[in-house]
Design a protein around this motif. Structure first.
Motif, PDB file in Angstrom:
ATOM      1  N   TYR A  83      -5.931  -3.963   7.446  1.00  0.00           N
ATOM      2  CA  TYR A  83      -7.118  -4.825   7.559  1.00  0.00           C
ATOM      3  C   TYR A  83      -6.791  -6.116   8.305  1.00  0.00           C
ATOM      4  CZ  TYR A  83     -10.133  -2.116   4.368  1.00  0.00           C
ATOM      5  OH  TYR A  83     -10.920  -1.155   3.792  1.00  0.00           O
ATOM      6  N   LEU A  84      -5.699  -6.763   7.947  1.00  0.00           N
ATOM      7  CA  LEU A  84      -5.404  -8.041   8.590  1.00  0.00           C
ATOM      8  C   LEU A  84      -5.029  -7.848  10.055  1.00  0.00           C
ATOM      9  CD1 LEU A  84      -5.491 -11.014   7.832  1.00  0.00           C
ATOM     10  CD2 LEU A  84      -3.014 -10.961   7.638  1.00  0.00           C
ATOM     11  N   SER A  85      -4.535  -6.671  10.421  1.00  0.00           N
ATOM     12  CA  SER A  85      -4.248  -6.420  11.839  1.00  0.00           C
ATOM     13  C   SER A  85      -5.515  -6.522  12.670  1.00  0.00           C
ATOM     14  CB  SER A  85      -3.607  -5.031  12.020  1.00  0.00           C
ATOM     15  OG  SER A  85      -4.559  -3.997  11.850  1.00  0.00           O
ATOM     16  N   GLY A  86      -6.679  -6.337  12.040  1.00  0.00           N
ATOM     17  CA  GLY A  86      -7.951  -6.504  12.721  1.00  0.00           C
ATOM     18  C   GLY A  86      -8.669  -7.782  12.353  1.00  0.00           C
ATOM     19  N   GLY A  87      -7.978  -8.715  11.730  1.00  0.00           N
ATOM     20  CA  GLY A  87      -8.573 -10.002  11.401  1.00  0.00           C
ATOM     21  C   GLY A  87      -9.532  -9.983  10.228  1.00  0.00           C
ATOM     22  N   MET A  88      -9.517  -8.918   9.411  1.00  0.00           N
ATOM     23  CA  MET A  88     -10.436  -8.817   8.270  1.00  0.00           C
ATOM     24  C   MET A  88      -9.783  -9.449   7.041  1.00  0.00           C
ATOM     25  SD  MET A  88     -11.901  -4.982   9.039  1.00  0.00           S
ATOM     26  CE  MET A  88     -10.434  -4.363   9.841  1.00  0.00           C
ATOM     27  N   VAL A  89      -9.905 -10.741   6.938  1.00  0.00           N
ATOM     28  CA  VAL A  89      -9.189 -11.523   5.937  1.00  0.00           C
ATOM     29  C   VAL A  89      -9.615 -11.153   4.517  1.00  0.00           C
ATOM     30  CG1 VAL A  89      -8.800 -13.855   5.055  1.00  0.00           C
ATOM     31  CG2 VAL A  89      -8.780 -13.431   7.527  1.00  0.00           C
ATOM     32  N   ASP A  90     -10.902 -11.136   4.250  1.00  0.00           N
ATOM     33  CA  ASP A  90     -11.374 -10.880   2.886  1.00  0.00           C
ATOM     34  C   ASP A  90     -10.947  -9.499   2.396  1.00  0.00           C
ATOM     35  OD1 ASP A  90     -12.531 -13.366   2.871  1.00  0.00           O
ATOM     36  OD2 ASP A  90     -14.539 -12.647   3.380  1.00  0.00           O
ATOM     37  N   ARG A  91     -11.071  -8.504   3.259  1.00  0.00           N
ATOM     38  CA  ARG A  91     -10.683  -7.151   2.866  1.00  0.00           C
ATOM     39  C   ARG A  91      -9.179  -7.057   2.658  1.00  0.00           C
ATOM     40  NH1 ARG A  91     -14.508  -3.362   6.844  1.00  0.00           N
ATOM     41  NH2 ARG A  91     -16.500  -4.202   6.111  1.00  0.00           N
ATOM     42  N   ALA A  92      -8.417  -7.734   3.509  1.00  0.00           N
ATOM     43  CA  ALA A  92      -6.963  -7.727   3.356  1.00  0.00           C
ATOM     44  C   ALA A  92      -6.562  -8.363   2.030  1.00  0.00           C
ATOM     45  CB  ALA A  92      -6.308  -8.461   4.525  1.00  0.00           C
ATOM     46  N   MET A  93      -7.144  -9.520   1.720  1.00  0.00           N
ATOM     47  CA  MET A  93      -6.788 -10.204   0.474  1.00  0.00           C
ATOM     48  C   MET A  93      -7.196  -9.381  -0.751  1.00  0.00           C
ATOM     49  SD  MET A  93      -5.064 -12.932   1.024  1.00  0.00           S
ATOM     50  CE  MET A  93      -5.205 -13.696  -0.604  1.00  0.00           C
ATOM     51  N   GLN A  94      -8.322  -8.721  -0.659  1.00  0.00           N
ATOM     52  CA  GLN A  94      -8.746  -7.891  -1.778  1.00  0.00           C
ATOM     53  C   GLN A  94      -7.762  -6.748  -2.013  1.00  0.00           C
ATOM     54  OE1 GLN A  94     -12.669  -6.280  -1.273  1.00  0.00           O
ATOM     55  NE2 GLN A  94     -12.691  -5.260  -3.264  1.00  0.00           N
ATOM     56  N   ALA A  95      -7.334  -6.089  -0.929  1.00  0.00           N
ATOM     57  CA  ALA A  95      -6.371  -4.992  -1.064  1.00  0.00           C
ATOM     58  C   ALA A  95      -5.039  -5.507  -1.592  1.00  0.00           C
ATOM     59  CB  ALA A  95      -6.185  -4.294   0.280  1.00  0.00           C
ATOM     60  N   TRP A  96      -4.617  -6.665  -1.109  1.00  0.00           N
ATOM     61  CA  TRP A  96      -3.332  -7.206  -1.550  1.00  0.00           C
ATOM     62  C   TRP A  96      -3.399  -7.696  -3.000  1.00  0.00           C
ATOM     63  CZ3 TRP A  96      -2.514 -10.248   3.618  1.00  0.00           C
ATOM     64  CH2 TRP A  96      -1.883  -9.403   4.563  1.00  0.00           C
ATOM     65  N   GLU A  97      -4.514  -8.245  -3.390  1.00  0.00           N
ATOM     66  CA  GLU A  97      -4.659  -8.649  -4.793  1.00  0.00           C
ATOM     67  C   GLU A  97      -4.524  -7.440  -5.720  1.00  0.00           C
ATOM     68  OE1 GLU A  97      -4.558 -11.386  -6.214  1.00  0.00           O
ATOM     69  OE2 GLU A  97      -5.399 -12.969  -4.943  1.00  0.00           O
ATOM     70  N   THR A  98      -5.091  -6.318  -5.313  1.00  0.00           N
ATOM     71  CA  THR A  98      -4.952  -5.101  -6.119  1.00  0.00           C
ATOM     72  C   THR A  98      -3.491  -4.654  -6.155  1.00  0.00           C
ATOM     73  OG1 THR A  98      -7.190  -4.419  -5.490  1.00  0.00           O
ATOM     74  CG2 THR A  98      -5.737  -2.728  -6.401  1.00  0.00           C
ATOM     75  N   ALA A  99      -2.846  -4.684  -5.007  1.00  0.00           N
ATOM     76  CA  ALA A  99      -1.429  -4.307  -4.967  1.00  0.00           C
ATOM     77  C   ALA A  99      -0.598  -5.250  -5.826  1.00  0.00           C
ATOM     78  CB  ALA A  99      -0.931  -4.335  -3.519  1.00  0.00           C
ATOM     79  N   ARG A 100      -0.912  -6.533  -5.764  1.00  0.00           N
ATOM     80  CA  ARG A 100      -0.187  -7.540  -6.547  1.00  0.00           C
ATOM     81  C   ARG A 100      -0.332  -7.287  -8.047  1.00  0.00           C
ATOM     82  NH1 ARG A 100      -2.366 -13.718  -6.364  1.00  0.00           N
ATOM     83  NH2 ARG A 100      -0.812 -14.773  -7.692  1.00  0.00           N
ATOM     84  N   SER A 101      -1.525  -6.862  -8.458  1.00  0.00           N
ATOM     85  CA  SER A 101      -1.732  -6.598  -9.885  1.00  0.00           C
ATOM     86  C   SER A 101      -0.997  -5.337 -10.336  1.00  0.00           C
ATOM     87  CB  SER A 101      -3.225  -6.462 -10.183  1.00  0.00           C
ATOM     88  OG  SER A 101      -3.765  -5.294  -9.578  1.00  0.00           O
ATOM     89  N   LEU A 102      -0.797  -4.404  -9.418  1.00  0.00           N
ATOM     90  CA  LEU A 102      -0.141  -3.137  -9.749  1.00  0.00           C
ATOM     91  C   LEU A 102       1.374  -3.227  -9.634  1.00  0.00           C
ATOM     92  CD1 LEU A 102      -2.585  -0.757  -7.845  1.00  0.00           C
ATOM     93  CD2 LEU A 102      -2.323  -0.895 -10.341  1.00  0.00           C
TER      94      LEU A 102
END
Length: 866
Positions: free
Chosen positions: A799-818
């Motif tokens: 996601y961040l490779s395409g500049g989609m900040v909100d989607r990238a952070m959401q995916a990373w927050e999920t990864a961080r919780s797991l």
């Protein structure tokens, strides 16, 4: 007119090269070596693979932190690593080499260091044409960092390109005319475009031919330039022989005179470069050659390419001031000096163009050795000529003439004339082994002389008249500082200004900035067709499909036949799962124009995925008719024929496409599937897992999931014989391969659970996803296992490779919780917060957590400093 200039602009396959050469020499009546005339060659041109041992400075692992464009928009490197861990440890290292040799030249190519031409030796005098640096000494000059000075470097689509010190694709071929070629090339990961160089030697010719192909095999337009950068070792008395009167600086900031500049320095002599680097572009000259000559060794090298192919020339020298001497020590172990003679498509290295999807361009360059000439006033692939005035006495002058030919002329005529009057003529036999040197005395000093060399049939080999060059008149050149245009501030820009600024940002690789420029323009001009189209097109490139579709539909509601908008809308709709909408869009954009080939290719892929193989093959045939160099379409044509049971047709088409591109991994893999043996292919693919995915993605695009799975599940070799750049993961431990494998297995109705489970356990260091297909693959894996932290983490990066900040952070927050211990996760999140303008406290909290979970990552501490 030299037909080499005509030939180099044609669209030729290698098999057609001999035919065109024969036409050239037949029309002009030149005497060719026996091999080119079709007789049995007396000399065999050899091409073979071997190894060479060179002192090499060791390189440590690359930086594990991904260089997202969002963090560094002016230095585009993602999805590549940054290679800045260079050491002063020197050791002998064995490198693979590709050798190419005829009776005049011996050339060596290093396929594992960017495919550079390492050396080319003139066998007649033992002189090296280029800078064969005796050691490979890396410094941080390249686009990604590591770079070494030697030989000839091929720069596409950026300078000191991403693979300049990395292994590239390569092949060796031989032709019925007795010639042989070494091929090198690469498909870049940033844009998915390909460069390919064919280096050829022919029997009886003292010419190294360089035939270049630039091919956008990707679905979208991308920026590019091309510069051939040849390092030539020099001494203080070496002469830079460029036929030009003026030069321009980088950025076209100023124009100066050449060779003596406005400060009175003769920059044509290397020893005079005592005041810092010399970095100048030829200006106001259409002459096709450039050269370096060494009086000490009476040898040199000439580059020839007509202005219809490569109009731009540049000279670079580190100079011999204190800094220049430091660079000699930094780049070599023997304090050797070199200059770079460079040829490019555009006027300077700040100028980029765009290659549209499925578009390719071809052009040729020629390298010739020169010896015993004393200088140079004219050169082409047949001959190099020098003529100078000697002593003048009582109204008379001496004319010195020296000539090298690049192949034998058993019966030729050399004439010196004054206008139409022949002063002297001489019948001679010319041979590359012997320089023709004459001194003509007691000539009228007030005349202007011409040297003319012809064959026995009257065809001109080379001719030159004193002082006669294809220059822009000096009266039209403004010396000194040049005016520069400044864009109006954002709040005062017109629609045209916004488009120009955004286009400039795109040409310089700053796609995220360009998209924001277009969006800002749309806030003031929401109904602008041009801005909606630009923003929609770029959003598709950046994988932001939902917003792209809206913008492009806005355009088509008002201009129904805007084929660019239709083409990109098709890709947005396809990514959003609207296949029939995509088909309608591409059926519109294929009607005519620059998007026809790419639209037909997309329609072929859609038909193939729907099981309409004959329809897909018919569409691919149209692609090839429109774009005969479209190797990606050719490889998939072969694959569809083979999987349809039409093996004979597939083999026949494969032979055609391998003539076009013997370096293609897809074509080589198809050859194996058709029964050929190619053990080297497995080692080559194993050296870079993304090469494996590239083949898989091509098959998946056409619904050939079983073929994709066959390559993705192969057990690739490791260890000895597998050559990759530092930090490259093994294929068996590369999670993206496993995720793609599971996706393909699922698409075939199987169970991909084992593949997804394996992927979730694999390390993610140096795994930087950016392909559009990867979004779908990772989302599919997450649907089957929402607790897969690895898939969430990699999806955030995509996601961040395409500049989609909100989607990238959401995916990373999920990864961080797991799994908060995933390497670089906190660094990525913290930097994203910083660059997105979030509160420093949020970023500090993430970086602090990163210190506990990823304590060895210096990026976490740099983030805290910021």
């Amino acid at each position: 007119m030299n037909l080499f200039a005509v030939k180099s602009n044609m669209q030729l396959r290698p098999s057609a090269l001999l035919v065109t050469t024969l036409l050239f020499f037949g029309v002009h009546g030149l005497c060719l070596p026996d091999a080119v005339q079709g007789q049995q060659p007396s000399v065999v041109v050899r091409a073979w693979e071997d190894v060479i041992t060179l002192p090499t400075y060791e390189e440590g692992p690359p930086n594990p932190n991904p260089p997202f464009d969002f963090f560094a928009p002016r230095r585009i490197n993602y999805p590549y690593t940054i290679r800045d861990n260079l050491t002063d440890r020197r050791a002998s290292k064995e490198w693979r080499v590709l050798n190419l040799e005829n009776e005049y030249l011996k050339c060596v190519v290093l396929p594992d260091i960017g495919g550079h031409l390492y050396s080319c030796t003139d066998k007649l005098n033992g002189a090296e044409m280029f800078y064969a640096n005796p050691s490979i000494k890396l410094t941080q000059i390249g686009y990604r960092g590591a770079w070494a000075a030697f030989g000839v470097e091929f720069n596409f689509p950026v300078s000191h390109n991403w693979m300049t010190t990395s292994p590239v694709d390569y092949a060796i071929s031989k032709s019925p005319d007795g010639s042989a070629s070494v091929w090198i090339g690469n498909i870049d990961r940033v844009y998915g475009m390909q460069w390919r160089v064919q280096l050829t030697l022919r029997p009886g010719l003292a010419v190294l031919e360089q035939h270049n192909t630039l091919y956008n095999r990707n679905d979208f337009r991308h920026r590019f330039y091309w510069w051939t950068n040849a390092a030539v070792e020099v001494q203080d008395d070496s002469r830079i022989l460029y036929p030009m009167q003026f030069t321009a600086s980088h950025g076209f900031r100023d124009i100066d005179s050449w060779p003596v500049d406005s400060k009175g320095v003769d920059n044509g002599v290397v020893g005079n470069h005592r005041y810092g680097p010399v970095s100048r572009f030829s200006h106001g000259s259409r002459e096709p050659y450039m050269a370096v000559y060494h009086p000490r060794t009476r040898a040199g090298v000439v580059h020839y390419s007509p202005p219809t192919d490569l109009p731009a020339k540049k000279i670079w020298s580190w100079g011999s001031d204190a800094d220049g001497l430091d660079w000699r020590r930094a780049l070599s172990d023997n304090n050797s000096a070199y200059v770079e003679i460079q040829a490019g498509l555009f006027r300077n290295q700040e100028t980029y163009g765009f290659l549209e999807p499925q578009q390719s361009i071809r052009f040729s360059e020629y390298w010739m050795p020169i010896r015993d000439l004393g200088g140079l006033v004219r050169a082409n692939p047949d001959a190099a000529l020098n003529m100078t005035r000697g002593a003048t006495r009582e109204g008379s002058v001496t004319m010195d003439v020296a000539l090298n030919v690049m192949h034998r002329f058993p019966s030729a005529t050399v004439a010196l004339r004054n206008d139409s009057e022949i002063v002297v003529t001489e019948d001679v036999a010319l041979d590359p082994a012997d320089a023709f040197v004459r001194q003509y005395r007691e000539l009228p000093a007030d005349a202007r002389y011409t040297v003319e060399v012809r064959t026995s049939t009257g065809a001109i080999v080379v001719t030159h008249t004193e002082g006669e060059y294809d220059y822009t008149p000096a009266s039209e050149i403004k010396i000194g500082a040049q005016s520069t245009y400044m864009y109006p501030p954002p709040d005062r820009r017109s629609e045209g200004d916004v488009l120009t600024v955004g286009d400039d940002q795109e040409r310089n690789g700053r796609r995220l900035e360009a998209l924001e420029t277009y969006r800002a323009g749309l806030r003031d001009l929401p109904t602008s067709i041009a801005l909606n189209k630009a923003a929609g097109r770029l959003a598709v490139v950046l994988k932001q499909y939902d917003t792209a579709a809206v913008r492009l539909q806005n355009v088509l509601r008002r201009v129904s036949n805007d084929y660019e908008a239709s083409y990109y809308l098709g890709h947005a709709l396809e990514a959003l799962g609207e296949a029939e909408g995509a088909r309608l869009a591409w059926e519109s954009s294929q009607r005519y124009g620059i998007f026809r080939s790419a639209s037909l290719f997309s329609l072929a892929a859609l038909s193939a995925r729907q099981g309409k193989v004959d329809e897909a093959l018919s569409l691919l045939a149209l692609v090839v008719k429109e774009s005969p160099e479209a190797v990606r379409a050719g490889g998939l044509e072969v694959a569809l024929l083979r999987t349809a049971g039409r093996s004979d047709e597939a083999s026949s088409r494969l032979s055609v496409w391998l003539e076009e591109d013997p370096t293609s991994s897809l074509l080589r893999y198809e050859a194996v599937r058709l029964g050929r043996s190619d053990d080297a292919l497995w080692r080559h693919l194993a050296g870079d897992p993304e090469r494996i995915i590239e083949i898989g993605v091509d098959y998946m695009r056409f619904g050939l999931y079983a073929e994709a799975l066959s390559v993705l599940q192969r057990d690739f070799p490791s260890g000895t014989g597998v050559v990759g750049e530092p930090g490259m993961a093994q294929a068996r431990h590369y999670p993206l391969i496993a995720y793609y494998r599971g996706y393909c297995r699922s698409a075939l109705g199987g169970d991909g659970s084992a593949d997804w489970a394996a992927a979730a356990r694999m390390p993610t260091t140096y795994v930087f996803p950016n392909r559009a297909a990867t979004l779908q693959v990772l989302r599919h894996a997450i649907e089957h296992n929402p607790d897969d932290a690895t898939a969430h983490f990699l999806l955030g990066s995509a996601y961040l490779s395409g500049g989609m900040v909100d989607r990238a952070m959401q995916a990373w927050e999920t990864a961080r919780s797991l799994n908060p211990r995933i390497p670089v996760l906190h660094r990525n999140m913290g930097y994203t917060l910083l660059h997105a303008g979030a509160s420093p406290e949020r970023a500090i909290a993430v970086f602090d957590e990163g210190r506990r979970n990823d304590p060895g990552n210096v990026g976490v501490y740099f983030g805290l400093d910021q």
